[in-house]
Design a protein around this motif. Sequence first.
Motif, PDB file in Angstrom:
ATOM      1  N   LEU A 147       0.832  -1.203   0.000  1.00 40.81           N
ATOM      2  CA  LEU A 147       0.000   0.000   0.000  1.00 40.81           C
ATOM      3  C   LEU A 147       0.871   1.260   0.000  1.00 40.81           C
ATOM      4  O   LEU A 147       0.622   2.205  -0.758  1.00 40.81           O
ATOM      5  CB  LEU A 147      -0.920  -0.006   1.222  1.00 40.81           C
ATOM      6  CG  LEU A 147      -1.870   1.174   1.388  1.00 40.81           C
ATOM      7  CD1 LEU A 147      -2.874   1.208   0.247  1.00 40.81           C
ATOM      8  CD2 LEU A 147      -2.580   1.068   2.731  1.00 40.81           C
ATOM      9  N   GLY A 148       1.903   1.266   0.824  1.00 40.08           N
ATOM     10  CA  GLY A 148       2.816   2.405   0.872  1.00 40.08           C
ATOM     11  C   GLY A 148       3.538   2.616  -0.442  1.00 40.08           C
ATOM     12  O   GLY A 148       3.685   3.748  -0.911  1.00 40.08           O
ATOM     13  N   SER A 149       3.966   1.529  -1.059  1.00 42.03           N
ATOM     14  CA  SER A 149       4.658   1.630  -2.350  1.00 42.03           C
ATOM     15  C   SER A 149       3.745   2.239  -3.403  1.00 42.03           C
ATOM     16  O   SER A 149       4.152   3.127  -4.155  1.00 42.03           O
ATOM     17  CB  SER A 149       5.112   0.246  -2.815  1.00 42.03           C
ATOM     18  OG  SER A 149       6.007  -0.308  -1.897  1.00 42.03           O
ATOM     19  N   ALA A 150       2.516   1.745  -3.465  1.00 37.57           N
ATOM     20  CA  ALA A 150       1.560   2.279  -4.430  1.00 37.57           C
ATOM     21  C   ALA A 150       1.295   3.758  -4.155  1.00 37.57           C
ATOM     22  O   ALA A 150       1.206   4.563  -5.083  1.00 37.57           O
ATOM     23  CB  ALA A 150       0.256   1.480  -4.382  1.00 37.57           C
TER      24      ALA A 150
ATOM     25  N   GLY B  27      13.686   5.171  -4.442  1.00 35.00           N
ATOM     26  CA  GLY B  27      13.477   5.437  -3.022  1.00 35.00           C
ATOM     27  C   GLY B  27      12.625   4.371  -2.362  1.00 35.00           C
ATOM     28  O   GLY B  27      12.918   3.911  -1.252  1.00 35.00           O
ATOM     29  N   VAL B  28      11.582   3.955  -3.051  1.00 37.15           N
ATOM     30  CA  VAL B  28      10.706   2.903  -2.524  1.00 37.15           C
ATOM     31  C   VAL B  28      11.488   1.600  -2.371  1.00 37.15           C
ATOM     32  O   VAL B  28      11.434   0.947  -1.326  1.00 37.15           O
ATOM     33  CB  VAL B  28       9.468   2.721  -3.444  1.00 37.15           C
ATOM     34  CG1 VAL B  28       8.701   1.456  -3.086  1.00 37.15           C
ATOM     35  CG2 VAL B  28       8.556   3.925  -3.357  1.00 37.15           C
ATOM     36  N   ILE B  29      12.239   1.244  -3.394  1.00 38.78           N
ATOM     37  CA  ILE B  29      13.009   0.000  -3.357  1.00 38.78           C
ATOM     38  C   ILE B  29      14.024   0.030  -2.216  1.00 38.78           C
ATOM     39  O   ILE B  29      14.168  -0.943  -1.472  1.00 38.78           O
ATOM     40  CB  ILE B  29      13.729  -0.240  -4.707  1.00 38.78           C
ATOM     41  CG1 ILE B  29      12.710  -0.532  -5.798  1.00 38.78           C
ATOM     42  CG2 ILE B  29      14.730  -1.387  -4.595  1.00 38.78           C
ATOM     43  CD1 ILE B  29      13.292  -0.493  -7.195  1.00 38.78           C
ATOM     44  N   GLY B  30      14.716   1.137  -2.058  1.00 35.66           N
ATOM     45  CA  GLY B  30      15.707   1.253  -0.975  1.00 35.66           C
ATOM     46  C   GLY B  30      15.075   1.147   0.400  1.00 35.66           C
ATOM     47  O   GLY B  30      15.576   0.437   1.280  1.00 35.66           O
TER      48      GLY B  30
ATOM     49  N   LEU C  40      13.641  -2.519   5.242  1.00 33.40           N
ATOM     50  CA  LEU C  40      12.659  -3.288   6.024  1.00 33.40           C
ATOM     51  C   LEU C  40      12.911  -4.793   5.890  1.00 33.40           C
ATOM     52  O   LEU C  40      12.881  -5.525   6.876  1.00 33.40           O
ATOM     53  CB  LEU C  40      11.234  -2.999   5.553  1.00 33.40           C
ATOM     54  CG  LEU C  40      10.600  -1.706   5.982  1.00 33.40           C
ATOM     55  CD1 LEU C  40       9.261  -1.532   5.285  1.00 33.40           C
ATOM     56  CD2 LEU C  40      10.418  -1.679   7.481  1.00 33.40           C
ATOM     57  N   GLY C  41      13.117  -5.237   4.655  1.00 35.87           N
ATOM     58  CA  GLY C  41      13.363  -6.658   4.411  1.00 35.87           C
ATOM     59  C   GLY C  41      14.618  -7.139   5.114  1.00 35.87           C
ATOM     60  O   GLY C  41      14.639  -8.227   5.707  1.00 35.87           O
ATOM     61  N   ALA C  42      15.668  -6.329   5.085  1.00 34.71           N
ATOM     62  CA  ALA C  42      16.915  -6.704   5.757  1.00 34.71           C
ATOM     63  C   ALA C  42      16.700  -6.842   7.260  1.00 34.71           C
ATOM     64  O   ALA C  42      17.314  -7.694   7.916  1.00 34.71           O
ATOM     65  CB  ALA C  42      18.000  -5.683   5.468  1.00 34.71           C
ATOM     66  N   GLY C  43      15.802  -6.033   7.804  1.00 30.08           N
ATOM     67  CA  GLY C  43      15.507  -6.107   9.232  1.00 30.08           C
ATOM     68  C   GLY C  43      14.820  -7.396   9.635  1.00 30.08           C
ATOM     69  O   GLY C  43      14.820  -7.772  10.803  1.00 30.08           O
ATOM     70  N   SER C  44      14.244  -8.105   8.679  1.00 30.58           N
ATOM     71  CA  SER C  44      13.558  -9.359   9.002  1.00 30.58           C
ATOM     72  C   SER C  44      14.500 -10.559   8.972  1.00 30.58           C
ATOM     73  O   SER C  44      14.108 -11.662   9.322  1.00 30.58           O
ATOM     74  CB  SER C  44      12.390  -9.594   8.040  1.00 30.58           C
ATOM     75  OG  SER C  44      12.868  -9.872   6.746  1.00 30.58           O
ATOM     76  N   ILE C  45      15.751 -10.334   8.571  1.00 29.97           N
ATOM     77  CA  ILE C  45      16.728 -11.427   8.487  1.00 29.97           C
ATOM     78  C   ILE C  45      17.518 -11.486   9.794  1.00 29.97           C
ATOM     79  O   ILE C  45      18.067 -10.498  10.249  1.00 29.97           O
ATOM     80  CB  ILE C  45      17.664 -11.229   7.272  1.00 29.97           C
ATOM     81  CG1 ILE C  45      16.843 -11.220   5.987  1.00 29.97           C
ATOM     82  CG2 ILE C  45      18.732 -12.320   7.237  1.00 29.97           C
ATOM     83  CD1 ILE C  45      17.619 -10.812   4.751  1.00 29.97           C
ATOM     84  N   ILE C  46      17.536 -12.672  10.383  1.00 31.57           N
ATOM     85  CA  ILE C  46      18.183 -12.869  11.680  1.00 31.57           C
ATOM     86  C   ILE C  46      19.269 -13.928  11.535  1.00 31.57           C
ATOM     87  O   ILE C  46      19.062 -14.955  10.900  1.00 31.57           O
ATOM     88  CB  ILE C  46      17.169 -13.367  12.733  1.00 31.57           C
ATOM     89  CG1 ILE C  46      15.957 -12.444  12.807  1.00 31.57           C
ATOM     90  CG2 ILE C  46      17.826 -13.492  14.093  1.00 31.57           C
ATOM     91  CD1 ILE C  46      14.800 -13.044  13.570  1.00 31.57           C
ATOM     92  N   ARG C  47      20.398 -13.661  12.175  1.00 33.57           N
ATOM     93  CA  ARG C  47      21.468 -14.667  12.209  1.00 33.57           C
ATOM     94  C   ARG C  47      21.601 -15.155  13.640  1.00 33.57           C
ATOM     95  O   ARG C  47      21.793 -14.381  14.568  1.00 33.57           O
ATOM     96  CB  ARG C  47      22.792 -14.069  11.748  1.00 33.57           C
ATOM     97  CG  ARG C  47      23.885 -15.098  11.759  1.00 33.57           C
ATOM     98  CD  ARG C  47      25.127 -14.564  11.118  1.00 33.57           C
ATOM     99  NE  ARG C  47      26.159 -15.571  11.232  1.00 33.57           N
ATOM    100  CZ  ARG C  47      27.372 -15.345  11.644  1.00 33.57           C
ATOM    101  NH1 ARG C  47      27.725 -14.115  11.958  1.00 33.57           N
ATOM    102  NH2 ARG C  47      28.239 -16.307  11.725  1.00 33.57           N
TER     103      ARG C  47
ATOM    104  N   ALA D  86       6.495  -7.490  -2.176  1.00 39.37           N
ATOM    105  CA  ALA D  86       5.243  -6.774  -1.903  1.00 39.37           C
ATOM    106  C   ALA D  86       5.373  -5.320  -2.356  1.00 39.37           C
ATOM    107  O   ALA D  86       4.422  -4.731  -2.877  1.00 39.37           O
ATOM    108  CB  ALA D  86       4.887  -6.848  -0.413  1.00 39.37           C
ATOM    109  N   GLY D  87       6.557  -4.757  -2.191  1.00 44.36           N
ATOM    110  CA  GLY D  87       6.807  -3.401  -2.677  1.00 44.36           C
ATOM    111  C   GLY D  87       6.715  -3.321  -4.187  1.00 44.36           C
ATOM    112  O   GLY D  87       6.147  -2.363  -4.737  1.00 44.36           O
ATOM    113  N   ALA D  88       7.250  -4.324  -4.863  1.00 39.18           N
ATOM    114  CA  ALA D  88       7.184  -4.348  -6.329  1.00 39.18           C
ATOM    115  C   ALA D  88       5.734  -4.472  -6.798  1.00 39.18           C
ATOM    116  O   ALA D  88       5.333  -3.839  -7.786  1.00 39.18           O
ATOM    117  CB  ALA D  88       8.020  -5.497  -6.874  1.00 39.18           C
ATOM    118  N   ILE D  89       4.956  -5.244  -6.083  1.00 44.08           N
ATOM    119  CA  ILE D  89       3.536  -5.382  -6.417  1.00 44.08           C
ATOM    120  C   ILE D  89       2.839  -4.038  -6.233  1.00 44.08           C
ATOM    121  O   ILE D  89       2.035  -3.621  -7.070  1.00 44.08           O
ATOM    122  CB  ILE D  89       2.888  -6.493  -5.555  1.00 44.08           C
ATOM    123  CG1 ILE D  89       3.436  -7.857  -5.975  1.00 44.08           C
ATOM    124  CG2 ILE D  89       1.356  -6.450  -5.651  1.00 44.08           C
ATOM    125  CD1 ILE D  89       3.151  -8.976  -4.996  1.00 44.08           C
ATOM    126  N   GLY D  90       3.173  -3.345  -5.154  1.00 44.38           N
ATOM    127  CA  GLY D  90       2.597  -2.022  -4.919  1.00 44.38           C
ATOM    128  C   GLY D  90       2.975  -1.022  -5.994  1.00 44.38           C
ATOM    129  O   GLY D  90       2.136  -0.241  -6.451  1.00 44.38           O
TER     130      GLY D  90
END
Length: 156
Positions: free
Chosen positions: A45-48, A78-81, A86-93, A110-114
């Motif tokens: 939604l934000g991307s759109a 800007g949207v992609i960055g 956000l996506g990087a924040g979901s990756i945990i080591r 989801a951003g690309a879809i938006g």
Amino acid sequence: METEIPILDMLTRLSVAAGLALFLGLERELHGKPAGLRSHMLVSLGSATFIIIGMSILFATAEGDPSARIDPSRVVEGVIGGIGFLGAGSIIRSGGHIQGITTGASIWLAGAIGVSAGINNFPLAVMVTVIALIIMVGLGQFEREVINEKNNKKQS
């Protein structure tokens, strides 16, 4: 505010963005991942929204408003960055194990879809959603079966 994009058209684009991302979020939700329905829908939604805002500024530029200058590709960048962050924040080591890569990728998608819905390219948005679900559900199941089979052979 006057805009080249009619209100009903904006609502349609935003609804398509959120609605298609619902499917990606549902898949993540059903697998107990932290980023689920709401996260994916909000990212799309934000991307759109940002794309629609960028297009509104672009229309103002075309009408000769000197204060409104925009390169639409910069809005997409800007949207992609932002979504990549956000996506990087979901990756945990955790030790030698990494989790959340698929969730991070699905948030990015989801951003690309938006963005696709925001520019009124609904066929692209639908195709991306369907292909992503095939990858996430179909290949996910295949991957789990192969890994389970491999682990069972190790234990034998």
